[in-house]
Design an enzyme around this catalytic site. Sequence first.
Site, PDB file in Angstrom:
ATOM      1  N   ASP A 109       0.830  -1.206   0.000  1.00 35.19           N
ATOM      2  CA  ASP A 109       0.000   0.000   0.000  1.00 35.19           C
ATOM      3  C   ASP A 109       0.862   1.254   0.000  1.00 35.19           C
ATOM      4  O   ASP A 109       0.666   2.160  -0.796  1.00 35.19           O
ATOM      5  CB  ASP A 109      -0.971  -0.009   1.201  1.00 35.19           C
ATOM      6  CG  ASP A 109      -0.292  -0.258   2.549  1.00 35.19           C
ATOM      7  OD1 ASP A 109       0.948  -0.438   2.610  1.00 35.19           O
ATOM      8  OD2 ASP A 109      -1.007  -0.275   3.567  1.00 35.19           O
ATOM      9  N   ASP A 112       6.754   3.969   3.565  1.00 35.01           N
ATOM     10  CA  ASP A 112       6.855   5.110   4.480  1.00 35.01           C
ATOM     11  C   ASP A 112       8.327   5.226   4.902  1.00 35.01           C
ATOM     12  O   ASP A 112       9.129   5.801   4.170  1.00 35.01           O
ATOM     13  CB  ASP A 112       5.902   4.837   5.655  1.00 35.01           C
ATOM     14  CG  ASP A 112       5.775   5.991   6.633  1.00 35.01           C
ATOM     15  OD1 ASP A 112       5.993   7.130   6.234  1.00 35.01           O
ATOM     16  OD2 ASP A 112       5.450   5.742   7.810  1.00 35.01           O
ATOM     17  N   PHE A 161      -0.376  11.422   7.492  1.00 34.72           N
ATOM     18  CA  PHE A 161      -0.885  10.080   7.758  1.00 34.72           C
ATOM     19  C   PHE A 161      -2.171   9.881   6.967  1.00 34.72           C
ATOM     20  O   PHE A 161      -3.154  10.590   7.196  1.00 34.72           O
ATOM     21  CB  PHE A 161      -1.120   9.841   9.247  1.00 34.72           C
ATOM     22  CG  PHE A 161      -1.253   8.377   9.532  1.00 34.72           C
ATOM     23  CD1 PHE A 161      -0.120   7.591   9.689  1.00 34.72           C
ATOM     24  CD2 PHE A 161      -2.504   7.784   9.588  1.00 34.72           C
ATOM     25  CE1 PHE A 161      -0.243   6.218   9.911  1.00 34.72           C
ATOM     26  CE2 PHE A 161      -2.627   6.416   9.811  1.00 34.72           C
ATOM     27  CZ  PHE A 161      -1.493   5.641   9.972  1.00 34.72           C
ATOM     28  N   ARG A 174     -10.382   1.349   6.177  1.00 35.55           N
ATOM     29  CA  ARG A 174      -9.760   0.742   4.997  1.00 35.55           C
ATOM     30  C   ARG A 174     -10.714   0.810   3.801  1.00 35.55           C
ATOM     31  O   ARG A 174     -10.286   0.780   2.649  1.00 35.55           O
ATOM     32  CB  ARG A 174      -9.418  -0.727   5.263  1.00 35.55           C
ATOM     33  CG  ARG A 174      -8.329  -0.930   6.304  1.00 35.55           C
ATOM     34  CD  ARG A 174      -7.903  -2.406   6.316  1.00 35.55           C
ATOM     35  NE  ARG A 174      -7.116  -2.735   7.484  1.00 35.55           N
ATOM     36  CZ  ARG A 174      -5.806  -2.530   7.604  1.00 35.55           C
ATOM     37  NH1 ARG A 174      -5.124  -1.992   6.621  1.00 35.55           N
ATOM     38  NH2 ARG A 174      -5.177  -2.875   8.701  1.00 35.55           N
TER      39      ARG A 174
END
Length: 185
Positions: A109, A112, A161, A174
């Site tokens: 996904d 980071d 975020f 989600r």
Amino acid sequence: MATPPKAWNRDKEPFAELISAEAIAARVAELGAKITADYQDKEDIVVIGVLKGSVIFLADLARHIGLPIRMEFIGISSYGDATVSSGVVQITQDVSRPLEGKHVIVVEDIVDTGHTVHYLLENLATRRPASIKLVALLHKPERAEREVHIDFLGFTIPNKFVVGYGLDVAQQYRNLPFIGFVQGS
Ligand code: IMP
Ligand code: MG
């Protein structure tokens, strides 16, 4: 593609839209077309979705790959429910079949800090796949602590975020059809 449900009352959600459902769908189609072109002459393609965040992305992406693929899932934990990376990575659920000789495409996904993908790619490489490439929907370069090469990237995003389209905050949201960021993050 799915139409965003009417049930989401965005005014009441604490998110600002960063990437619309339409923009995601268009980019996912492009990524699928690129992968299809690049793997045209390959057999034994195994697409590995990293649980749980990649599930919605993978479901859409897979339908834009015009080649026979096998689907696998791998569970990785690095965060718990916190929003800060601990740098500690663990496989919580492994793939179901050997990867030796396979053309592996890892679907994440978001990259980071890069710790998760760095660990995962090193681990998968020990299983002697014929090749291994990385697809990531999102990349937050400002947060990078590990250098990670993303072969197929959806979007570069700022240091916020984000949630939705598979990504969660404390396991929630989600199923948001767009990608939003937590206001103030
Ligand atoms: P990394 O190890 O720091 O690269 O983090 C990778 C994992 O942390 C991702 O696969 C996500 O599950 C999670 N993560 C990182 N940033 C975000 C975010 O902005 N929203 C939701 N999950 C995130
Ligand atoms: Mg993840």
